[in-house]
Design an enzyme around this catalytic site. Structure first.
Site, PDB file in Angstrom:
ATOM      1  N   LYS B  78       0.724  -1.194   0.027  1.00 31.40           N
ATOM      2  CA  LYS B  78       0.065   0.027  -0.054  1.00 31.40           C
ATOM      3  C   LYS B  78       0.939   1.157   0.009  1.00 31.40           C
ATOM      4  O   LYS B  78       1.826   1.285   0.809  1.00 31.40           O
ATOM      5  CB  LYS B  78      -0.936   0.096   1.419  1.00 31.40           C
ATOM      6  CG  LYS B  78      -1.964   0.995   1.289  1.00 31.40           C
ATOM      7  CD  LYS B  78      -2.985   0.831   2.512  1.00 31.40           C
ATOM      8  CE  LYS B  78      -4.009   1.975   2.580  1.00 31.40           C
ATOM      9  NZ  LYS B  78      -4.758   2.007   3.757  1.00 31.40           N
ATOM     10  N   SER B 157     -10.095   2.280   2.773  1.00 28.44           N
ATOM     11  CA  SER B 157      -8.994   3.056   2.073  1.00 28.44           C
ATOM     12  C   SER B 157      -7.962   1.959   1.321  1.00 28.44           C
ATOM     13  O   SER B 157      -7.322   2.717   0.143  1.00 28.44           O
ATOM     14  CB  SER B 157      -8.162   3.880   2.758  1.00 28.44           C
ATOM     15  OG  SER B 157      -7.293   3.161   3.519  1.00 28.44           O
ATOM     16  N   SER B 181     -10.420   0.170   7.137  1.00 30.59           N
ATOM     17  CA  SER B 181      -9.819   0.113   5.727  1.00 30.59           C
ATOM     18  C   SER B 181      -9.009  -1.164   5.260  1.00 30.59           C
ATOM     19  O   SER B 181      -8.687  -0.993   4.049  1.00 30.59           O
ATOM     20  CB  SER B 181      -8.482   1.440   5.741  1.00 30.59           C
ATOM     21  OG  SER B 181      -9.285   2.785   5.709  1.00 30.59           O
TER      22      SER B 181
END
Lengths: 95, 491
Positions: B78, B157, B181
């Site tokens: 990420k 997210s 998330s």
């Protein structure tokens, strides 16, 4: 709590974000909605409740008072938008 | 033969050791898959050279019989994780071009265990969002399609992570979870993901959003893959003052699927008005699956559940407004300096140009609730309610071992469907946020399909430090659900 555009401008200045008049009016409406929504917490009786400081009990550790890092000026400066003479450079702050 | 990218991470690991294929084969297959799927916009940076380099090292180690736990496994990281020499922008304009001269602890541990990096994964800007629509690198497209071929969000997210795992571009991915998330995007894409107990994974080198809530965790094809990755990601780190100095269990060994003697709590407050019937039905089915695995189902109460979201939307923005103060145009990232402007003009112009609208909104809320005269009414009040939410969980865990709940109140929704209404967007995390506020381990596993054929997730929440219990309950659901559906490759 209703927030007006002047309050948004004041808070934006505290947060160091430039915001124009049109946008501060829109933000005032959005923030008022969100703050109105979170005010539901007023319903909860929290008398005598200690605010939560750490979710998982954990004590801050001590460490030896010694230098463990350093001597990497180039690395520290390598992402700076502007670096001069081994320092971060910013607009002049003293006359 | 099954395509190499279709294997689970566990199968890849075993296949590499059995010499069924080489790490180079595996890396090349994934590099090709990444290139072919650019329309999904899952990556902010592709690093095929790093994946191939790690594969070379893995093949050498495998040949010598010195393979490490993740030797030859190609992962996506990420964009919130600092990766040495590779742009780490938290999907924000304010950090575009930032190449850290250091490696985050978690990504460093994965690489030290032999994994390679295929690239950085797209996300909501600074992890603020539930749909991956706030990214400065553009929206990520869910590999699953809606009715009439509608484009859907991958959740957020960690939306690049969820999309990349679901589309079989990576063997697994890192995610971070502040208020859902990891879990919500996992649910939206039919994959598994676990947020461990707060403090299990070091936060060092992960761009901070809300420091008392942020936790890294793995996202992968199945529960075993999550267990394998989690073991490599966890562990004490003196560089994070909230890191827990505890041994890391062998999470994979906990996967028996046997829940005899375990009690599963069903919280009555999670029956929220307006939730689609199919979500409720799946929840009941999930309880049946756990009962079939030997567990006893008990009703529990978490009385302060409805206050979790408003509590979160005070605490998280407050911490974010403080954490994001460091982006000032001086040390890294974007600088906007108006001609003849002052230092303050530079700060204000930089932050106005660099932060997207959702990030600005949250900084303003956070600054407001922390400002003089409002601190007690908002922030302190929220921290007290947070204590009550945590107490609810601790009392519930006197009656049960794990809690079963839906992950999200809906299946993946269309791109643009919620962008005009922040509160509607925030409601996506209604089932995820309470466990975050209490620092508890929680995971999402696919439970079944919606009426429209989209994946739906079930969430398991466990006691502090009981990732093993959470993973094993997730494993029992996975075995019972037999979820094999996958998005058809249209890209």
């Amino acid at each position: 709590m209703s927030v007006d555009a002047a309050t948004v401008k004041r808070v934006a200045h505290l947060a160091r974000i430039k915001i124009d008049d049109d946008r501060s009016a829109v933000m005032a409406e959005e923030l008022s909605k969100i703050l109105g929504w979170v005010e539901m917490l007023g319903e909860v009786n929290t008398d005598g409740v200690e605010p939560l400081a750490a979710v998982i009990p954990n004590t801050l550790r001590w460490r030896e008072d010694v230098v463990t890092d350093g001597g990497i000026q180039d690395k520290v400066l390598q992402n700076a938008p502007k670096a001069e003479y081994g320092f971060f450079a910013v607009p002049k702050v003293i006359e | 033969m099954t395509a190499l990218t279709d294997l689970t991470l566990g199968q890849m690991r075993d296949g590499l050791r059995a010499k069924d294929f080489s790490a180079k084969d595996l890396a090349e297959a994934h590099v090709k898959a990444v290139e072919a799927a650019r329309v999904l916009n899952a990556f902010t940076v592709e690093t095929p050279e790093l994946a191939l380099k790690a594969a070379e090292a893995a093949d050498a180690a495998l040949a010598k019989g010195e393979a490490k736990p993740l030797s030859g496994i190609p992962l996506g990281i990420k964009d919130l994780f600092a990766t040495e020499g590779v742009q780490s922008a938290a999907a924000s304009n304010i950090l575009k071009g930032f190449k850290p001269p250091y490696e985050s602890t978690v990504s460093g541990k994965l690489f030290a265990d032999g994994a390679g990096m295929l690239g950085k994964l797209n996300m909501d800007e600074f992890a603020m969002g539930s749909s991956n629509e706030t990214s400065a690198f553009g929206t990520v497209i869910n590999p699953w399609r809606g009715k009439g071929n509608e484009s859907l969000v991958p959740g957020g997210s960690s939306g690049g992570s969820s999309a990349a795992v679901a589309a079989r571009l990576v063997a697994g991915a890192t995610g971070t979870d502040t208020g859902g998330s990891i879990r919500q995007p996992a649910a939206f894409t039919g994959i598994s993901g676990i947020k461990p107990t707060y403090g299990r994974c070091s936060r060092w080198g992960i761009v901070a959003f809300a420091s008392s809530l942020d936790q890294a965790g793995p996202m992968a094809r199945d529960v075993r893959d999550c267990a394998i990755l989690l073991k490599s990601m966890c562990g004490f780190d003196p560089k994070d003052s909230t890191s827990l100095d505890l041994p890391v269990p062998d999470f994979e060994a906990a996967l028996t699927g046997d829940l005899k003697g375990k009690r599963v709590g069903i919280p009555k407050e999670y029956t929220v008005e307006g939730i689609p019937a199919e979500i409720d039905a799946l929840w009941k089915k999930g309880a049946d699956m756990l009962r079939d695995a030997g567990a006893e189902i008990v009703d529990i109460s978490l009385p302060h559940t409805k206050y979790a979201l408003p509590t979160y939307y005070i605490i998280a923005p407050a911490e974010a407004s403080s954490n994001l103060a460091r982006y000032d145009g001086v040390r890294y990232g974007l600088r906007e300096a108006p001609e003849n402007g002052s230092l303050i003009d530079m700060y204000e112009a930089t932050r106005s140009a660099g932060f997207g609208s959702e990030v600005q909104r949250r900084i303003l809320i956070g600054t407001y609730v922390l400002s003089a005269g409002y601190y007690d009414a908002y922030y302190l009040k929220a921290q007290k309610v947070r204590a009550l939410i945590q107490r609810d969980f601790m009392q519930a865990f006197e009656r049960c071992d794990v809690i079963l709940a839906p992950t999200a109140p809906s299946a993946a929704f269309g791109i643009g469907a919620n962008v005009d209404d922040p509160i509607a967007m925030y409601l996506n995390d209604v089932f995820c946020v309470p466990a975050s506020l209490a620092g508890l381990p929680a995971m999402s596993v696919p439970g079944g399909l919606s009426d429209d054929g989209l994946p739906l997730g079930l969430q398991i929440i466990g006691r502090p430090l009981d990732e093993e219990g959470v993973l094993n309950a997730g494993y029992a659901i996975e075995q019972a659900a037999g979820f094999t559906a996958r998005p058809e490759a249209w890209w």
